[in-house]
Design an enzyme around this catalytic site. Structure first.
Site, short mmCIF file in Angstrom:
data_model
loop_
_atom_site.label_atom_id
_atom_site.label_comp_id
_atom_site.label_asym_id
_atom_site.label_seq_id
_atom_site.Cartn_x
_atom_site.Cartn_y
_atom_site.Cartn_z
N LYS A 181 0.85 -1.19 0.00
CA LYS A 181 0.00 0.00 0.00
C LYS A 181 0.89 1.24 0.00
O LYS A 181 1.69 1.44 0.91
CB LYS A 181 -0.91 0.01 1.22
CG LYS A 181 -1.72 1.28 1.30
CD LYS A 181 -2.80 1.20 2.33
CE LYS A 181 -3.53 2.52 2.42
NZ LYS A 181 -4.60 2.47 3.40
N LYS A 183 -2.08 -1.69 -3.93
CA LYS A 183 -2.94 -0.52 -3.93
C LYS A 183 -2.10 0.75 -4.00
O LYS A 183 -1.10 0.84 -3.28
CB LYS A 183 -3.75 -0.53 -2.64
CG LYS A 183 -4.57 0.69 -2.39
CD LYS A 183 -5.16 0.61 -1.02
CE LYS A 183 -5.85 1.93 -0.75
NZ LYS A 183 -6.29 2.06 0.59
C1 PBG Z 1 -7.39 3.65 5.32
C2 PBG Z 1 -7.68 3.39 3.90
C3 PBG Z 1 -7.51 4.31 2.86
C4 PBG Z 1 -8.00 3.69 1.71
C5 PBG Z 1 -8.45 2.41 2.07
N1 PBG Z 1 -8.23 2.24 3.44
C6 PBG Z 1 -7.00 5.71 2.87
C7 PBG Z 1 -5.66 6.00 3.36
O1 PBG Z 1 -4.79 5.14 3.50
O2 PBG Z 1 -5.44 7.17 3.63
C8 PBG Z 1 -8.07 4.34 0.36
C9 PBG Z 1 -9.00 3.73 -0.63
C10 PBG Z 1 -9.37 4.56 -1.80
O3 PBG Z 1 -8.83 5.67 -2.04
O4 PBG Z 1 -10.25 4.12 -2.54
N2 PBG Z 1 -6.61 2.81 6.02
#
Ligand code: PBG
Length: 333
Positions: free
Chosen positions: A201, A256
């Site tokens: 991520k 992601k």
């Molecule tokens: C939070 C989380 C996020 C997303 C999924 N879980 C945001 C972040 O890390 O700030 C983003 C998903 C998206 O933008 O569709 N843990």
């Protein structure tokens, strides 16, 4: 060598008509590949538009059941739920994150009572519950504390498992959290609850609409989420993260965001050959919607192409805000 073989080899022969294009097609997108993310909120009969995420609304649990029903009717196998928590419940220790009567466990119980066959994925991270919007607990210097956070993530994951979530999905990027949650599940008789790890991520600028949707407080300080999420410049590091999560007991690994990181997805799928998910994130979906609203791209065709590209790169599972639309389009093909 190749050029000598012309005209015996003409690749266009296999593109000449529809039947042969279909026969030689290497990848296909199927409704069973899709997971639909849905935003939920406390209350009753609430349905609030999310401006930066066209066609999406935040729903209260009663309305969530209607959205879930649409998914079931279209053949979508699973949904992912993300809560918007009232700011008054955000506190230094994110206590609401492990309240067994909190919004997420209540939503999971309602979903499982009504649609037992529909897969339910829950987000394990503290950003919806902290006073500063970080995914973990910060100290007075603004440092996000790894092990203190893990202790809370375990509690949060147990509350979700107890409510009946099929998979918990740690999206926080703390070190060691997958093993910690897997151990806690073993010790508490949740050995069949799955873990989908957000292994790779990245610190991304494509999460903007998501943060509007969850009403995440954004007081992220000088480094933002850079001290725990991956640097977009790195790919070897993503490989390490995935290897660790698999060793710690993750059932599914995720990359992601989606399209800008297809190389990472391809690499991780090719090396580990594990069930791998891609998250086509909020900003990616919003960009396509905005271009379509301006008449600059054909949305239906562009979204089907996008989904297919995830499959080609190696995704077994695709999380997308377009899942309902894609499922509808696939029915019409
Ligand atoms: C939070 C989380 C996020 C997303 C999924 N879980 C945001 C972040 O890390 O700030 C983003 C998903 C998206 O933008 O569709 N843990």
């Amino acid at each position: 060598m190749y050029h000598n073989q012309f005209p015996y080899i003409r690749l266009r022969r296999n593109r000449k008509s529809q039947f042969i294009r279909d026969l030689v097609e290497e990848n296909q997108i199927n409704v069973t590949d899709l997971v639909y993310p849905i935003f939920i909120v406390d209350g009753y009969e609430r349905e609030e538009p999310i401006l930066s995420l066209p066609s999406h609304v935040r729903v209260s649990v009663d309305r969530l059941l209607y959205v879930a029903e649409k998914c079931v009717m279209l053949g979508i196998r699973a949904i992912a739920i993300f809560p918007m928590i009232e700011t008054s419940k955000d506190d230094l220790l994110a206590l609401e994150s492990n309240n067994p009567e909190g919004l997420v466990p209540r939503a999971v119980r309602a979903l499982k009572a009504r649609f037992p066959e529909l897969g339910v994925f829950t987000d394990v991270a503290l950003d919806a519950y902290t006073h500063d919007g970080h995914d973990g607990i910060s100290n007075e210097n603004g440092e996000v504390l790894n092990d203190v956070t893990n202790a809370l993530l375990i509690k949060q994951a147990l509350v979700h498992a107890e409510a009946g979530a099929d998979f918990v999905c740690p999206s926080d990027m703390m070190d060691g959290r997958i093993g910690a949650i897997r151990n806690a599940f073993e010790e508490n008789d949740f050995r069949d609850t799955g873990i989908l790890a957000y292994s790779a991520k990245y610190v991304s600028n494509f999460y903007g609409p998501f943060r509007e949707a969850t009403g995440a407080v954004s007081n992220l300080g000088k480094f933002g989420k850079k001290t725990y999420q991956l640097n977009p410049a790195n790919s070897d590091e993503a490989f390490h993260e995935a290897a660790l999560d698999i060793a710690e007991g993750a059932d599914i690994i995720m990359v992601k965001p989606g399209l800008p990181y297809l190389d990472v997805l391809y690499r991780i799928k090719t090396e580990f050959k594990k069930p791998t998910a891609a998250y086509h994130v909020s900003g990616e979906y919003a960009m396509l919607k905005a271009a379509a609203q301006n008449g600059w791209v054909n949305y239906d065709k562009a979204i089907l192409e996008t989904m297919l590209c995830f499959k080609r790169a190696g995704a077994d599972i695709i999380w997308s805000y377009a899942a309902l639309e894609v499922a509808t389009l696939l029915k019409q093909l």
